[in-house]
Design a protein around this motif. Structure first.
Motif, mmCIF file in Angstrom:
data_model
loop_
_atom_site.group_PDB
_atom_site.id
_atom_site.type_symbol
_atom_site.label_atom_id
_atom_site.label_comp_id
_atom_site.label_asym_id
_atom_site.label_seq_id
_atom_site.Cartn_x
_atom_site.Cartn_y
_atom_site.Cartn_z
ATOM 1 N N PRO A 352 -3.760 -15.535 -4.621
ATOM 2 C CA PRO A 352 -2.665 -14.834 -3.954
ATOM 3 C C PRO A 352 -3.217 -13.782 -2.994
ATOM 4 C CG PRO A 352 -2.912 -14.046 -6.192
ATOM 5 C CD PRO A 352 -3.848 -15.187 -6.052
ATOM 6 N N PRO A 353 -2.409 -13.327 -2.055
ATOM 7 C CA PRO A 353 -2.885 -12.306 -1.110
ATOM 8 C C PRO A 353 -3.175 -10.984 -1.824
ATOM 9 C CG PRO A 353 -0.531 -12.688 -0.838
ATOM 10 C CD PRO A 353 -1.030 -13.739 -1.779
ATOM 11 N N GLY A 419 4.365 6.905 -1.141
ATOM 12 C CA GLY A 419 5.043 5.800 -0.494
ATOM 13 C C GLY A 419 4.134 4.752 0.107
ATOM 14 N N ARG A 420 2.843 4.836 -0.159
ATOM 15 C CA ARG A 420 1.925 3.831 0.392
ATOM 16 C C ARG A 420 2.006 2.520 -0.393
ATOM 17 N NH1 ARG A 420 -0.758 0.116 1.041
ATOM 18 N NH2 ARG A 420 -2.792 -0.156 2.076
ATOM 19 N N LEU A 421 2.327 2.571 -1.686
ATOM 20 C CA LEU A 421 2.483 1.384 -2.513
ATOM 21 C C LEU A 421 3.912 1.293 -3.019
ATOM 22 C CD1 LEU A 421 -0.694 1.301 -4.817
ATOM 23 C CD2 LEU A 421 -0.371 0.237 -2.577
ATOM 24 N N THR A 422 4.379 0.074 -3.215
ATOM 25 C CA THR A 422 5.669 -0.153 -3.837
ATOM 26 C C THR A 422 5.495 -0.145 -5.353
ATOM 27 O OG1 THR A 422 5.373 -2.545 -3.791
ATOM 28 C CG2 THR A 422 6.426 -1.520 -1.862
ATOM 29 N N ALA A 423 6.599 -0.180 -6.060
ATOM 30 C CA ALA A 423 6.544 -0.100 -7.521
ATOM 31 C C ALA A 423 5.857 -1.300 -8.148
ATOM 32 C CB ALA A 423 7.963 0.045 -8.074
ATOM 33 N N ASP A 424 5.842 -2.435 -7.436
ATOM 34 C CA ASP A 424 5.225 -3.628 -8.019
ATOM 35 C C ASP A 424 3.777 -3.829 -7.556
ATOM 36 O OD1 ASP A 424 5.798 -4.269 -5.409
ATOM 37 O OD2 ASP A 424 6.356 -6.347 -5.852
ATOM 38 N N GLN A 425 3.222 -2.841 -6.858
ATOM 39 C CA GLN A 425 1.827 -2.909 -6.437
ATOM 40 C C GLN A 425 0.984 -1.941 -7.268
ATOM 41 O OE1 GLN A 425 2.504 -2.095 -2.150
ATOM 42 N NE2 GLN A 425 1.373 -4.008 -1.777
ATOM 43 N N VAL A 566 -12.127 -0.769 -4.352
ATOM 44 C CA VAL A 566 -10.866 -1.052 -5.028
ATOM 45 C C VAL A 566 -10.033 -2.038 -4.226
ATOM 46 C CG1 VAL A 566 -10.804 1.135 -6.260
ATOM 47 C CG2 VAL A 566 -9.813 0.992 -3.966
ATOM 48 N N ALA A 567 -9.086 -2.646 -4.924
ATOM 49 C CA ALA A 567 -8.185 -3.630 -4.317
ATOM 50 C C ALA A 567 -6.747 -3.250 -4.640
ATOM 51 C CB ALA A 567 -8.498 -5.034 -4.842
ATOM 52 N N VAL A 568 -5.810 -3.785 -3.869
ATOM 53 C CA VAL A 568 -4.378 -3.632 -4.138
ATOM 54 C C VAL A 568 -3.813 -5.030 -4.388
ATOM 55 C CG1 VAL A 568 -2.132 -2.999 -3.202
ATOM 56 C CG2 VAL A 568 -4.122 -1.529 -2.784
ATOM 57 N N VAL A 569 -3.158 -5.200 -5.534
ATOM 58 C CA VAL A 569 -2.543 -6.480 -5.882
ATOM 59 C C VAL A 569 -1.101 -6.219 -6.314
ATOM 60 C CG1 VAL A 569 -4.740 -7.483 -6.594
ATOM 61 C CG2 VAL A 569 -3.294 -6.359 -8.299
ATOM 62 N N ARG A 570 -0.325 -7.282 -6.415
ATOM 63 C CA ARG A 570 1.038 -7.171 -6.931
ATOM 64 C C ARG A 570 1.028 -7.455 -8.422
ATOM 65 N NH1 ARG A 570 4.901 -6.215 -3.409
ATOM 66 N NH2 ARG A 570 4.469 -6.592 -1.197
ATOM 67 N N ARG A 571 1.824 -6.718 -9.144
ATOM 68 C CA ARG A 571 1.915 -6.938 -10.578
ATOM 69 C C ARG A 571 2.468 -8.330 -10.857
ATOM 70 N NH1 ARG A 571 1.537 -1.952 -13.286
ATOM 71 N NH2 ARG A 571 1.897 -0.149 -11.938
ATOM 72 N N THR A 572 1.982 -8.930 -11.918
ATOM 73 C CA THR A 572 2.503 -10.232 -12.335
ATOM 74 C C THR A 572 3.074 -10.108 -13.729
ATOM 75 O OG1 THR A 572 0.331 -10.864 -13.185
ATOM 76 C CG2 THR A 572 0.852 -11.491 -10.921
ATOM 77 N N GLY A 573 4.043 -10.940 -14.032
ATOM 78 C CA GLY A 573 4.622 -10.955 -15.375
ATOM 79 C C GLY A 573 5.561 -9.803 -15.617
#
Length: 573
Positions: A352-353, A419-425, A566-573
């Motif tokens: 995934p991206p 505000g740089r990340l959303t709640a699911d990041q 470091v990396a930024v990913v979206r939460r899964t599950g």
């Protein structure tokens, strides 16, 4: 091979190198001969050492008298090891050549003021019933002439005579010390002839010409404590000629030391005897198990100002992220070389991206985390020789996997708050697959800059570059950048990932092909968990500085050449 009774070694150390008429031997350490060799013998073998002092080399007759007295004192030893350092001079005679050892009162051109090597050897023979004499000699030739030592009947000889212009250290002494340490750490038995030839190979590897000749006698060596063994990969690093590999050994010794007296002894030896300042310093800090300093300690010691802490709190330095679209990517490397077995096979993977930091985390960026959480600081922030904040953008090192994860958790909260990340990041350490995708540009390139090798280290900070230290990110940009624009993915500092390696320090529990659902990306950590580190470091050779080499460290280890990005990913599950 039967172990049999322990062999008693008589060790005689001679260094008549001080002479007003001849130059001092380069590399002599305060006039002490084979210091590390003495340590290895005393620590790991049944040895009775005798050291002849400078006052006992007043004349050829007096020197022979002292040698014979030492031989009598060491009588009954199963082997006599003579460690010798000094100048030798060759005189041409009608009756043949005369190779002599220079004494403190020797006069150039007067062979009678020097000790013929043949007379010295004659004084060594007959030390015991076996007549096993080993001479380990680091010699240099005096300007009046030279000749290589010939094989000496009945004597095992390991010698270097590189000439008067060479900057000679104790090449043979150091090599023999390393072989004896390796033997003790392995718990094996080895024939004396094999030990000497292996020491000769080590000496040649350091660029010094060496002569070795052995006697066909069945002498077998083993350490006093065969039950005390180190893993093979630790021994390889511990006795490597490269300081960076010895740094890796220190990290492993510190992990083993609480449960292994022998590992603790080895750690102390490195702290006092290693030839590299950075290795001694790191081993000393690991041996003392220094607590991580607090910001208050940095303030009290003048290592940082109150204004610097305030600036980190109110204007924190943050990573710059580069987008990676994911999709079907290539990772892994197919090679018949066993060193890369953990990298096989080359395969396709759907990712995934995600976003990846352009650089590794720097001291300035890590300070924002420490100041905000009042957390502990890396140990070298208070003990380093240089003022840390003269170069605040150096990569942060001496951080464990747990330290890096705590930074990620803090940065997630901070970036969401602004505000740089959303709640699911969330901010995480990259998986090794994400890291390799970035370093190989999704195509499986061996290097971030493509497929062309960089043997001279012009695109990245590795051993071939010759810097021998960590440098600030961007020094090798843009020529060493990935296609997406990430800097220093190869070299400079190794980088933690979130992917588990397993419990073993040698073979991974989690192999390729990569599977994210096989437990390697499980949350949490066990005390003996090792995690994959990637990218190599400034001390890596060219063969391992690439996008595909997998390495590992224990989650609790802190290393002077390991940091993280470091990396930024979206939460899964």
């Amino acid at each position: 091979m039967d172990r049999g009774p322990s062999l008693t070694v008589g060790a005689l150390f001679l260094a008549p190198q001080r002479s007003s008429a001849f130059p001092t031997i380069p590399g002599q350490r305060g006039g002490r001969t084979g210091e590390d060799l003495q340590w290895q013998l005393r620590q790991h073998f049944d040895v009775r050492p005798v050291v002849l002092r400078s006052g006992q080399f007043g004349s050829p007759t007096g020197t022979l008298r002292a040698v014979r007295a030492a031989v009598r004192e060491l009588g009954g030893a199963g082997m006599l090891l003579v460690a010798l350092a000094g100048h030798v001079v060759h005189f041409d005679r009608r009756t043949g050549g005369l190779v002599s050892l220079v004494l403190p009162n020797s006069v150039p051109g007067r062979p009678g003021s020097m000790l013929p090597m043949a007379d010295l050897v004659a004084g060594l023979h007959g030390c015991d019933a076996t007549g096993s004499v080993v001479i380990c000699a680091d010699l240099t030739t005096a300007p009046t002439g030279s000749a290589p030592l010939s094989p000496i009947p009945g004597v095992h000889l390991l010698a270097s005579i590189p000439g008067p212009a060479a900057a000679v250290g104790h090449a043979c002494h150091d090599a023999l010390a390393a072989e004896l340490g390796d033997l003790a750490a392995s718990g094996e038995l080895r024939p004396l002839n094999e030990v000497l030839h292996r020491a000769a190979d080590r000496t040649r590897a350091s660029g010094v010409a060496v002569h070795v000749s052995t006697v066909d006698r069945p002498i077998v060596l083993s350490g006093k404590y065969p039950e005390e063994q180190l893993p093979d990969y630790v021994r390889e690093d511990l006795y490597s000629p490269h300081a960076g590999s010895r740094l890796d050994a220190v990290a492993e010794l510190a992990t083993l030391a609480p449960s292994s007296v022998y590992a603790r002894i080895c750690l102390q030896r490195v702290a006092t005897h290693d030839t590299a300042d950075e290795v001694r310093s790191y081993a000393d800090s690991m041996d003392r198990r220094s607590e991580q300093p607090t910001l208050q300690e940095l303030l009290d010691n003048g290592r940082i100002s109150a204004a610097g802490i305030s600036d980190a709190l109110h204007r924190p330095a943050l990573p710059d992220f580069v987008s990676h679209p994911g999709g079907e990517v290539v990772i892994g490397f197919d090679s018949p070389d066993s060193r890369f077995s953990s990298c096989r096979p080359r395969h396709l993977l759907l990712l995934p991206p995600f976003e990846l930091a352009r650089t590794v985390v720097t001291n300035r960026q890590y300070l924002a985390f420490v100041a905000s959480t009042d957390g502990p600081c890396p140990g070298h922030w208070v003990t380093g020789e240089n003022h840390l904040w003269d170069e605040p953008d150096l990569p942060v090192v001496m951080v464990s996997w747990h330290d890096a994860v705590r930074y990620c958790d803090w940065l997630t909260r901070h970036l969401q708050a602004i505000g740089r990340l959303t709640a699911d990041q969330r901010v995480v350490l990259p998986s090794e697959a994400e890291w390799e995708y970035a370093a190989g540009n999704g195509r499986g390139d061996p290097y971030p800059w493509g497929s062309a090798a960089d043997p001279h280290g012009r695109r990245t900070n590795i051993r071939a570059t010759g810097l021998d230290e960590v440098v600030a990110p961007g020094r090798f940009s843009p020529q060493g950048d990935s296609a997406a624009g990430c800097q220093d993915l190869i070299g400079n500092v190794s980088e933690w990932t979130r992917s588990r390696w397993g419990a073993s320090g040698r073979q991974p529990e989690y192999h390729y092909p990569y599977r994210a659902d096989d437990g390697r990306e499980a949350n949490g950590s066990s005390p003996d968990a090792r995690y994959v580190i990637r990218g190599g470091a400034y001390h890596y050779g060219t063969e391992c500085a690439n996008s595909y080499t997998r390495n590992q460290m224990l989650a609790t280890q802190r290393h002077p050449a390991t940091g993280f990005r470091v990396a930024v990913v979206r939460r899964t599950g």
